[in-house]
Design a protein around this motif. Sequence first.
Motif, PDB file in Angstrom:
ATOM      1  N   LEU A   7       0.825  -1.204   0.000  1.00 28.90           N
ATOM      2  CA  LEU A   7       0.000   0.000   0.000  1.00 28.90           C
ATOM      3  C   LEU A   7       0.859   1.254   0.000  1.00 28.90           C
ATOM      4  O   LEU A   7       0.533   2.248  -0.658  1.00 28.90           O
ATOM      5  CB  LEU A   7      -0.918  -0.015   1.238  1.00 28.90           C
ATOM      6  CG  LEU A   7      -1.666   1.259   1.578  1.00 28.90           C
ATOM      7  CD1 LEU A   7      -2.560   1.702   0.434  1.00 28.90           C
ATOM      8  CD2 LEU A   7      -2.483   1.070   2.844  1.00 28.90           C
ATOM      9  N   SER A   8       1.977   1.223   0.692  1.00 28.37           N
ATOM     10  CA  SER A   8       2.846   2.401   0.793  1.00 28.37           C
ATOM     11  C   SER A   8       3.422   2.843  -0.546  1.00 28.37           C
ATOM     12  O   SER A   8       3.910   3.963  -0.667  1.00 28.37           O
ATOM     13  CB  SER A   8       3.983   2.138   1.775  1.00 28.37           C
ATOM     14  OG  SER A   8       4.752   1.028   1.356  1.00 28.37           O
ATOM     15  N   THR A   9       3.356   1.990  -1.578  1.00 31.69           N
ATOM     16  CA  THR A   9       3.910   2.359  -2.882  1.00 31.69           C
ATOM     17  C   THR A   9       2.863   2.950  -3.830  1.00 31.69           C
ATOM     18  O   THR A   9       3.220   3.386  -4.924  1.00 31.69           O
ATOM     19  CB  THR A   9       4.579   1.151  -3.573  1.00 31.69           C
ATOM     20  OG1 THR A   9       3.587   0.150  -3.828  1.00 31.69           O
ATOM     21  CG2 THR A   9       5.695   0.583  -2.713  1.00 31.69           C
ATOM     22  N   ASP A  19      -5.136  -7.443  -0.935  1.00 30.12           N
ATOM     23  CA  ASP A  19      -4.970  -8.861  -1.239  1.00 30.12           C
ATOM     24  C   ASP A  19      -4.694  -9.639   0.048  1.00 30.12           C
ATOM     25  O   ASP A  19      -5.364 -10.611   0.327  1.00 30.12           O
ATOM     26  CB  ASP A  19      -3.830  -9.066  -2.239  1.00 30.12           C
ATOM     27  CG  ASP A  19      -3.689 -10.519  -2.646  1.00 30.12           C
ATOM     28  OD1 ASP A  19      -4.515 -10.969  -3.462  1.00 30.12           O
ATOM     29  OD2 ASP A  19      -2.779 -11.197  -2.123  1.00 30.12           O
ATOM     30  N   HIS A  20      -3.690  -9.201   0.802  1.00 25.87           N
ATOM     31  CA  HIS A  20      -3.365  -9.872   2.063  1.00 25.87           C
ATOM     32  C   HIS A  20      -2.534  -8.954   2.945  1.00 25.87           C
ATOM     33  O   HIS A  20      -2.000  -7.946   2.485  1.00 25.87           O
ATOM     34  CB  HIS A  20      -2.638 -11.197   1.821  1.00 25.87           C
ATOM     35  CG  HIS A  20      -1.265 -11.048   1.264  1.00 25.87           C
ATOM     36  ND1 HIS A  20      -1.015 -10.835  -0.082  1.00 25.87           N
ATOM     37  CD2 HIS A  20      -0.050 -11.074   1.867  1.00 25.87           C
ATOM     38  CE1 HIS A  20       0.285 -10.756  -0.280  1.00 25.87           C
ATOM     39  NE2 HIS A  20       0.897 -10.889   0.889  1.00 25.87           N
ATOM     40  N   LEU A  21      -2.450  -9.307   4.219  1.00 29.13           N
ATOM     41  CA  LEU A  21      -1.658  -8.573   5.198  1.00 29.13           C
ATOM     42  C   LEU A  21      -0.494  -9.463   5.627  1.00 29.13           C
ATOM     43  O   LEU A  21      -0.693 -10.647   5.880  1.00 29.13           O
ATOM     44  CB  LEU A  21      -2.502  -8.221   6.427  1.00 29.13           C
ATOM     45  CG  LEU A  21      -3.838  -7.534   6.158  1.00 29.13           C
ATOM     46  CD1 LEU A  21      -4.618  -7.379   7.454  1.00 29.13           C
ATOM     47  CD2 LEU A  21      -3.646  -6.196   5.494  1.00 29.13           C
ATOM     48  N   GLU A  22       0.695  -8.894   5.706  1.00 28.32           N
ATOM     49  CA  GLU A  22       1.870  -9.642   6.172  1.00 28.32           C
ATOM     50  C   GLU A  22       2.316  -9.053   7.500  1.00 28.32           C
ATOM     51  O   GLU A  22       3.386  -8.465   7.600  1.00 28.32           O
ATOM     52  CB  GLU A  22       2.990  -9.591   5.137  1.00 28.32           C
ATOM     53  CG  GLU A  22       2.717 -10.422   3.917  1.00 28.32           C
ATOM     54  CD  GLU A  22       3.910 -10.539   2.983  1.00 28.32           C
ATOM     55  OE1 GLU A  22       4.979  -9.975   3.280  1.00 28.32           O
ATOM     56  OE2 GLU A  22       3.753 -11.189   1.943  1.00 28.32           O
ATOM     57  N   GLY A  35     -11.238  -2.123   9.127  1.00 31.81           N
ATOM     58  CA  GLY A  35     -11.831  -2.314   7.805  1.00 31.81           C
ATOM     59  C   GLY A  35     -10.847  -2.670   6.711  1.00 31.81           C
ATOM     60  O   GLY A  35     -11.227  -2.823   5.556  1.00 31.81           O
ATOM     61  N   ILE A  36      -9.575  -2.790   7.045  1.00 35.21           N
ATOM     62  CA  ILE A  36      -8.553  -3.135   6.053  1.00 35.21           C
ATOM     63  C   ILE A  36      -8.476  -4.653   5.975  1.00 35.21           C
ATOM     64  O   ILE A  36      -7.679  -5.294   6.653  1.00 35.21           O
ATOM     65  CB  ILE A  36      -7.203  -2.507   6.404  1.00 35.21           C
ATOM     66  CG1 ILE A  36      -7.351  -0.986   6.513  1.00 35.21           C
ATOM     67  CG2 ILE A  36      -6.152  -2.877   5.362  1.00 35.21           C
ATOM     68  CD1 ILE A  36      -6.132  -0.280   7.043  1.00 35.21           C
ATOM     69  N   CYS A  37      -9.349  -5.223   5.153  1.00 30.73           N
ATOM     70  CA  CYS A  37      -9.495  -6.672   5.024  1.00 30.73           C
ATOM     71  C   CYS A  37      -9.259  -7.086   3.575  1.00 30.73           C
ATOM     72  O   CYS A  37      -9.506  -6.297   2.661  1.00 30.73           O
ATOM     73  CB  CYS A  37     -10.907  -7.099   5.415  1.00 30.73           C
ATOM     74  SG  CYS A  37     -11.377  -6.632   7.070  1.00 30.73           S
ATOM     75  N   PRO A  38      -8.814  -8.318   3.349  1.00 26.98           N
ATOM     76  CA  PRO A  38      -8.692  -8.799   1.969  1.00 26.98           C
ATOM     77  C   PRO A  38     -10.007  -8.613   1.213  1.00 26.98           C
ATOM     78  O   PRO A  38     -11.088  -8.881   1.738  1.00 26.98           O
ATOM     79  CB  PRO A  38      -8.338 -10.272   2.143  1.00 26.98           C
ATOM     80  CG  PRO A  38      -7.603 -10.306   3.449  1.00 26.98           C
ATOM     81  CD  PRO A  38      -8.338  -9.309   4.318  1.00 26.98           C
ATOM     82  N   PHE A  74      -0.601  -5.677   1.312  1.00 27.84           N
ATOM     83  CA  PHE A  74      -0.332  -5.902  -0.105  1.00 27.84           C
ATOM     84  C   PHE A  74      -1.604  -5.742  -0.924  1.00 27.84           C
ATOM     85  O   PHE A  74      -2.657  -6.277  -0.587  1.00 27.84           O
ATOM     86  CB  PHE A  74       0.335  -7.260  -0.319  1.00 27.84           C
ATOM     87  CG  PHE A  74       1.773  -7.227   0.097  1.00 27.84           C
ATOM     88  CD1 PHE A  74       2.761  -6.969  -0.833  1.00 27.84           C
ATOM     89  CD2 PHE A  74       2.128  -7.377   1.428  1.00 27.84           C
ATOM     90  CE1 PHE A  74       4.090  -6.896  -0.455  1.00 27.84           C
ATOM     91  CE2 PHE A  74       3.443  -7.304   1.824  1.00 27.84           C
ATOM     92  CZ  PHE A  74       4.430  -7.062   0.880  1.00 27.84           C
ATOM     93  N   MET A  75      -1.464  -4.974  -2.006  1.00 28.75           N
ATOM     94  CA  MET A  75      -2.596  -4.528  -2.810  1.00 28.75           C
ATOM     95  C   MET A  75      -2.516  -5.054  -4.233  1.00 28.75           C
ATOM     96  O   MET A  75      -1.439  -5.237  -4.776  1.00 28.75           O
ATOM     97  CB  MET A  75      -2.573  -2.990  -2.906  1.00 28.75           C
ATOM     98  CG  MET A  75      -2.467  -2.258  -1.587  1.00 28.75           C
ATOM     99  SD  MET A  75      -3.955  -2.373  -0.626  1.00 28.75           S
ATOM    100  CE  MET A  75      -5.137  -1.622  -1.701  1.00 28.75           C
ATOM    101  N   GLN A  76      -3.692  -5.231  -4.823  1.00 30.09           N
ATOM    102  CA  GLN A  76      -3.823  -5.390  -6.265  1.00 30.09           C
ATOM    103  C   GLN A  76      -4.237  -4.011  -6.752  1.00 30.09           C
ATOM    104  O   GLN A  76      -5.268  -3.494  -6.333  1.00 30.09           O
ATOM    105  CB  GLN A  76      -4.914  -6.395  -6.613  1.00 30.09           C
ATOM    106  CG  GLN A  76      -4.661  -7.798  -6.147  1.00 30.09           C
ATOM    107  CD  GLN A  76      -5.829  -8.702  -6.478  1.00 30.09           C
ATOM    108  OE1 GLN A  76      -6.681  -8.386  -7.288  1.00 30.09           O
ATOM    109  NE2 GLN A  76      -5.880  -9.833  -5.817  1.00 30.09           N
ATOM    110  N   SER A  77      -3.416  -3.388  -7.585  1.00 26.12           N
ATOM    111  CA  SER A  77      -3.759  -2.047  -8.048  1.00 26.12           C
ATOM    112  C   SER A  77      -4.880  -2.136  -9.078  1.00 26.12           C
ATOM    113  O   SER A  77      -5.099  -3.181  -9.685  1.00 26.12           O
ATOM    114  CB  SER A  77      -2.548  -1.336  -8.633  1.00 26.12           C
ATOM    115  OG  SER A  77      -2.052  -2.030  -9.745  1.00 26.12           O
TER     116      SER A  77
END
Length: 85
Positions: A7-9, A19-22, A35-38, A74-77
């Motif tokens: 997300l930071s990028t 997509d997922h959280l690490e 609310g930050i969920c896949p 981690f995001m799917q743009s």
Amino acid sequence: MANLKPLSTLKPGETGVVDHLETSDEASLKLMELGICPGEALCLLRQAPFGGPIEIELMGYRLCIRESEADQIFMQSKNAHGNSD
């Protein structure tokens, strides 16, 4: 599989889908309670300089999170048509 990035990028105004959280289980729970969920769409509104907080919009509200937290989301743009890349 879609091209994933932290997300930071994202750039201001860019949207994506989580997509997922690490993160640790505790940190993941905190972010998911916010609310930050896949599968959740969000937009990066602005980012403070020098590693400051990041302002995002999701589910009709705005939220600021640490850059270190955003590095682990981690995001799917999405492209201009709203479809995942």
